[in-house]
Design an enzyme around this catalytic site. Sequence first.
Site, PDB file in Angstrom:
ATOM      1  CD  GLU A   1      -7.868   4.892   6.384  1.00  0.00           C
ATOM      2  OE1 GLU A   1      -7.609   3.862   6.262  1.00  0.00           O
ATOM      3  OE2 GLU A   1      -6.948   5.763   6.594  1.00  0.00           O
TER       4      GLU A   1
ATOM      5  CE  LYS B   1     -10.760   2.146   4.797  1.00  0.00           C
ATOM      6  NZ  LYS B   1      -9.327   2.054   4.318  1.00  0.00           N
TER       7      LYS B   1
ATOM      8  CD  GLU C   1      -2.644  -0.920   2.695  1.00  0.00           C
ATOM      9  OE1 GLU C   1      -2.614   0.131   3.157  1.00  0.00           O
ATOM     10  OE2 GLU C   1      -3.326  -1.948   3.102  1.00  0.00           O
TER      11      GLU C   1
ATOM     12  CD  GLU D   1     -11.975   1.113   0.625  1.00  0.00           C
ATOM     13  OE1 GLU D   1     -12.552   0.086   1.059  1.00  0.00           O
ATOM     14  OE2 GLU D   1     -11.078   1.281   0.601  1.00  0.00           O
TER      15      GLU D   1
END
Length: 500
Positions: free
Chosen positions: A348, A340, A285, A337
């Site tokens: 995030e 999250k 990542e 997303e």
Amino acid sequence: MRDYCKRNRQGRNMTAPRARTIGSSLLVCVIMTMMFSGLVLVAESAIGVNWGTVSFHKLQPSTVVDLLKGNNIQKVKLFEADPLVLKGLMGSGIQVMVGIPNEMLATLSSSPAAADLWIRQNISTYVGKGGADIRYIAVGNEPFLTSYAGQFQSYVVPALLNLQQSLARANLAGYIKLVVPCNADAYEANVPSQGAFRPELTQIMTQLVSFLNSNGSPFVVNIYPFLSLYGNSDFPQDYAFFEGTTHPVIDGANTYTNAFDGNFDTLVAALSKIGYGQMPIVIGEVGWPTDGAVGANLTAARVFNQGLINHVISNKGTPLRPGVPPMDIYLFSLLDEGAKSTLPGNFERHWGIFSFDGQAKYALNLGLGNKKLKNARNVQYLPARWCVANPTRDLSDVENHMKQACNVADCTTLNYGGSCNGIGAKGNVSYAFNSYYQLQMQNEQSCEFGGLGMVTFLDPSVGDCRFLVGVTDTSSSSRQYQRWVISWLLILWQVWAFRM
């Protein structure tokens, strides 16, 4: 250097070297000998992506697979074995890494039967002719993270051993490899050459790396210069990027001008200290968010990601590994997303190089043949309408309605540093109302808010602040996934009951 290398975070939900067709059996033997003896193979890095699915507005897997293919992305990393996603990847030719959540490690470490079942249900079912090209299984995700306080630490190696035996029984051990994505806080140093694993991890890291080396697997690490910058006001901003810095790190004869190289070489030194200095490394990542914090914006994300890609595909390597870039790099992430947890920060939910609906956020050349990103095609949107604050109504009592909306929907862009932070009080209300309205699939009653909301057909977006329109209902797909999760939990309970 310690603060320049370390990555701190509260935890995140989860590579695969490229297939090489080699006609000569002799060459295969030479390569295998080199790999198993721990020698680094010099090769071009491949650019892949992490595909997370923690979203309120999920695209159909087939749409996402087409998005990957349209951008020539040949490697994808998943955080869990979502059956819908794996089915979507079947026959695509895209190489896949499938993740196992940390919460499953205890069961998999103690029960060979549970490991067999997991492999059978989540791997064997999808591989084979015309199937998904699964190359790696990620056993946990950052299980040694400091904030976990050792919660998963003892389960990792036993789970690896059970899963390796399960792969062997399924005749897949020669093709699918096990890895353990680690957080960069697993190692530390004042300068890269002094890199070492945290003292409490030295023994287990030695066991882990020995296992990886014996089975031809790379070491997978997640590196986030953004989080170093976000968590440390003294961190030099230009050191997080690849454009040069006025704050280089001098380490003997080596000079580091960016945090990525410094972090990477700290890991190289840590691996050397336990006898595996030539272990192949994959970046599981790495990325930069576009919203939700100061410094998280479109420009910074584009500059970082483009600088990273250019740096890696140049094959320049690092001071401790000149000419040897990471084996592969997986950008975090493919899509935003919006569901999250925001425990690490509001950013995030905004790591995607594409927005939730597969639209490119900024120009980015992945080095894969296209000069810029191509948008997802045939996305099925809800009608072009939005819920906003009614301009004729008194909004003095709107606070509870905003809380109701934002407790359910994603309002992180409204906070300090967010792209919608400056749209004014009435704009904030409209954004919250619309986020809730779209999440409720534009249900008429979801724009009531005690008479304070109204539906408009004029896009209320302002500058970089985008008022979204949801994608059409994918609840049937969600229900299938929920049924899969429930069935898996029931199976785990049965395994536990049998052992008792």
